[in-house]
Design a protein around this motif. Structure first.
Motif: not given
Length: 90
Positions: A1-13, A47-54, A65-69
């Motif tokens: 799995m790719p490294a946890l970035s700030l954006l990925a952390l915000a995505f998971m939260l 999921l879609f809304a978060f990615e579009m806003a980001a 911005l966010i990888s598939m895993p």
């Protein structure tokens, strides 16, 4: 799995909170369930809304911005959060 970035952390939260919100709305608001839209579809729309806003905020294509895993992990987290909340509130 790719490294946890700030954006990925915000995505998971976001996915954990959004899943709990959908679960709570499904359990407590009859009008929300009357829409006829399954909970899973709401979670995918989140999921879609978060990615579009980001993508708009960071001026980048959302698919870069966010990888598939992380997307799969976010969907699983939102699904688990939704149905755990739904189980606790019913």
């Amino acid at each position: 799995m790719p490294a946890l970035s700030l954006l990925a952390l915000a995505f998971m939260l976001f996915n954990a909170i959004f899943g709990a919100l959908i679960g709570a709305l499904t359990a407590r608001v009859p009008a929300f369930s009357a829409f006829g839209v399954p909970s899973f579809l709401w979670l995918v729309a989140g999921l879609f809304a978060f990615e579009m806003a980001a993508g708009l905020a960071l001026k980048a294509h959302p698919s870069t911005l966010i990888s598939m895993p992380w997307r799969v992990a976010g969907l699983i987290l939102s699904f688990a959060s939704c149905y755990a909340t739904l189980a606790l509130m019913t």
